[in-house]
Design an enzyme around this catalytic site. Structure first.
Site, PDB file in Angstrom:
ATOM      1  N   ARG A  59      17.353  23.251  32.678  1.00  0.00           N
ATOM      2  CA  ARG A  59      18.450  23.688  31.805  1.00  0.00           C
ATOM      3  C   ARG A  59      19.706  24.102  32.563  1.00  0.00           C
ATOM      4  O   ARG A  59      20.746  24.350  31.974  1.00  0.00           O
ATOM      5  CB  ARG A  59      17.967  24.838  30.902  1.00  0.00           C
ATOM      6  CG  ARG A  59      17.185  24.357  29.710  1.00  0.00           C
ATOM      7  CD  ARG A  59      16.662  25.505  28.877  1.00  0.00           C
ATOM      8  NE  ARG A  59      15.473  26.102  29.475  1.00  0.00           N
ATOM      9  CZ  ARG A  59      14.947  27.267  29.076  1.00  0.00           C
ATOM     10  NH1 ARG A  59      15.521  27.952  28.113  1.00  0.00           N
ATOM     11  NH2 ARG A  59      13.854  27.729  29.656  1.00  0.00           N
ATOM     12  N   ASP A 100      13.308  33.159  39.683  1.00  0.00           N
ATOM     13  CA  ASP A 100      14.428  33.096  38.742  1.00  0.00           C
ATOM     14  C   ASP A 100      14.551  34.370  37.908  1.00  0.00           C
ATOM     15  O   ASP A 100      15.175  34.371  36.851  1.00  0.00           O
ATOM     16  CB  ASP A 100      14.318  31.854  37.849  1.00  0.00           C
ATOM     17  CG  ASP A 100      13.016  31.820  37.059  1.00  0.00           C
ATOM     18  OD1 ASP A 100      12.174  32.718  37.258  1.00  0.00           O
ATOM     19  OD2 ASP A 100      12.840  30.891  36.250  1.00  0.00           O
ATOM     20  N   ASN A 114      58.626  39.865  68.325  1.00  0.00           N
ATOM     21  CA  ASN A 114      59.178  39.588  67.005  1.00  0.00           C
ATOM     22  C   ASN A 114      59.243  38.077  66.799  1.00  0.00           C
ATOM     23  O   ASN A 114      59.901  37.370  67.559  1.00  0.00           O
ATOM     24  CB  ASN A 114      60.584  40.170  66.875  1.00  0.00           C
ATOM     25  CG  ASN A 114      61.130  39.901  65.479  1.00  0.00           C
ATOM     26  OD1 ASN A 114      60.829  40.628  64.544  1.00  0.00           O
ATOM     27  ND2 ASN A 114      61.894  38.829  65.330  1.00  0.00           N
ATOM     28  N   SER A 116      65.060  32.921  64.525  1.00  0.00           N
ATOM     29  CA  SER A 116      64.603  32.181  63.345  1.00  0.00           C
ATOM     30  C   SER A 116      64.578  30.678  63.616  1.00  0.00           C
ATOM     31  O   SER A 116      65.311  30.173  64.473  1.00  0.00           O
ATOM     32  CB  SER A 116      65.545  32.449  62.179  1.00  0.00           C
ATOM     33  OG  SER A 116      65.474  33.816  61.847  1.00  0.00           O
TER      34      SER A 116
END
Ligand code: UD1
Ligand code: CA
Length: 458
Positions: free
Chosen positions: A16, A105, A380, A408
């Site tokens: 099931r 189960d 950084n 950056s």
């Protein structure tokens, strides 16, 4: 006292579930279902456990490979619960004492219930103790038939029961304490002359009672514990109950869960006191989280070790990462395996790390990929920095020493080393090592063509 064995029945397929995976292997609270009754039996004192496997037995056996207290018994054809126990008996040869019989189960059975049942079994010198419950809707379960003194005479399956027997509301949970010496005698006598043509384990009760041996019921305090899992609806219900137990024990030991209903913490996770977990957080894989941390909504953490005072902001995903004290992560950060963030590191939004160690106080605040990188202290990392670690064939390492400032939009083409206290100008593509205390700049000089836009329009 310690002479306890356990038989865990787990040979059924679980039709099931409508699954390619055998029922007892479906995960529940971070463990395959069958692990739960095995764990309960062991914690209740069973030093020898026999697991009866049938469908996908390889997978079930692999799960417990190397466990000295566990043995396996094969039941190739599922001819009933009595037949399953018959298959287990050779593995208990030479054992004499009390045996728990559990179902793979029925995962919510607690150690406390097993211990209490065993205690009553022993103190009353019973041969069989059946864990029972009183259900207003007993349909589908075996019914407990008792004598005038309250002892069990037999158990009758729904399909074999008379109309009168079907009215009995005391049901068999399928969990028992049985004297192993009696099992050895009774199991070979079982017959399959019943509605399902199965060898019923429950028929040993009729046999014991007929011999004047004591068979008693032990009513379970919380009927949820004997809930069997047959389909995925019940799997979800059991999962919710298990999470409830895990969450409750965390809260009682000092962790705040803002909304336990929507907090998904697996078995084996440890969280320190005064840590606050917000809704829709998923924590698994034996993660350890320290004290005074804050885990914001919709964070996923798997297999991580996290120190004290750490903040993990909304939407972050972390796997197999080590995070030291007072680190801030996210929102929307992705820490992949092999990440180690030392104390006071800050990882901001849309930052991804993999096999990356960041030294104390270093920061990568925005939009960055750091893979195969060793980063020193107080570094950084500017917005949009990328370690280009993969050349299409191999992965290469980037080393960034202490006190470096990466501007950056910098690409670091690995393998490459950036010497300590250097500065990399924004927009630089780094293709060779940078000596300490240097400025590295590699970008096309800017040209301004004055009036260009106006001329174009003419
Ligand atoms: C059994 C009991 C019933 C009880 C119910 C509780 C019997 C005859 N009946 O019924 O009284 O109310 O459990 O849930 O025992 N298994 C095997 N091999 C087999 C058959 C079963 O390993 O050949 C395992 C299953 O995988 C499962 C457990 O035994 O874990 C119970 O089997 P199941 O078929 O669910 O038993 P029921 O017929 O529901
Ligand atoms: Ca069943």
């Amino acid at each position: 006292m310690n002479n306890i064995a356990a038989i865990v029945l787990a040979a059924g397929k679980g039709t099931r579930m409508k699954s390619d995976m055998v029922k007892v292997m479906h995960p529940l609270g971070g463990l395959p279902m069958v692990s739960w009754p095995v764990m309960a039996a062991r914690e209740a004192g069973a030093s020898s456990i026999v697991l009866v496997t049938g469908h996908q037995s390889e997978k079930v056996r692999d799960l417990f490979a190397g466990r000295a207290d566990l043995r396996f018994a094969a039941q190739d054809e599922q001819l009933g619960t009595g037949h399953a126990v018959a298959c287990a008996l050779p593995a208990l040869l030479g054992f004499s004492g009390m045996a728990f019989i559990l179902c793979g189960d029925v995962p919510l059975i607690s150690t406390a219930t097993l211990k209490a049942m065993a205690k009553q079994h022993r103190s009353r010198h019973a041969v069989i103790t059946v864990l029972t419950a009183d259900f207003a809707q007993p349909t589908g379960y075996g019914r407990i038939v008792k004598d005038g003194d309250g002892f069990i005479r037999r158990i009758v399956e729904e399909k074999d029961a008379t109309d009168a027997e079907r009215l009995i509301t005391e049901i068999n949970s399928g969990i028992y304490c049985v004297e192993s010496d009696f099992l050895t005698v009774a199991i070979p006598n079982l017959k399959n002359d019943n509605a399902q043509k199965e060898y019923y384990l429950t028929d040993i009760i009729k046999e014991a009672a007929g011999l004047g041996l004591l068979c008693q019921a032990f009513p379970v305090a919380d009927p949820a514990e004997i809930m069997g899992i047959n389909d995925r609806v019940q799997l979800a219900e059991a999962g919710q109950l298990l999470r409830g137990r895990i969450n409750r024990s965390l809260m009682l030991s000092g962790t705040t869960l803002i909304d336990p209903q929507t907090t998904y913490i697996d078995w084996g996770v440890r969280i320190g006191r005064d840590t606050v977990i917000h809704p829709n957080v998923h924590i698994s894989g034996g993660t350890e989280i320290g004290r005074h941390c804050k885990v914001e909504p919709s964070v996923v953490i798997k297999g991580c070790r996290i120190g004290d005072g750490v903040t993990i902001k909304t939407g972050s995903v972390m796997e197999d990462a080590v995070v030291r004290d007072d680190v801030a992560i996210g929102p929307m950060a992705h820490l992949r395996p092999g990440t180690e963030l030392k104390a006071h590191v800050k990882i901001g939004n849309f930052v991804e790390t993999k096999k990356c160690v960041m030294g104390e106080g270093s920061k990568a605040s925005h939009l960055t990929y750091l893979g195969d990188a060793a980063i020193g202290t107080n570094v950084n990392i500017g917005c949009g920095t990328i370690t280009c670690n993969y050349d299409g064939v191999k992965k290469h390492r980037t080393v960034i020493e202490d006190d470096v400032f990466v501007g950056s939009d910098v690409q670091l083409v690995a393998p490459v080393t950036v010497g300590r206290n250097s500065l990399i100008a924004a927009g630089t593509t780094v293709t060779k090592d940078i000596p300490p205390d240097s400025l590295a700049i590699a970008r096309t000089p800017q040209v301004n063509k004055e009036g260009w836009k106006l001329k174009k329009r003419d």
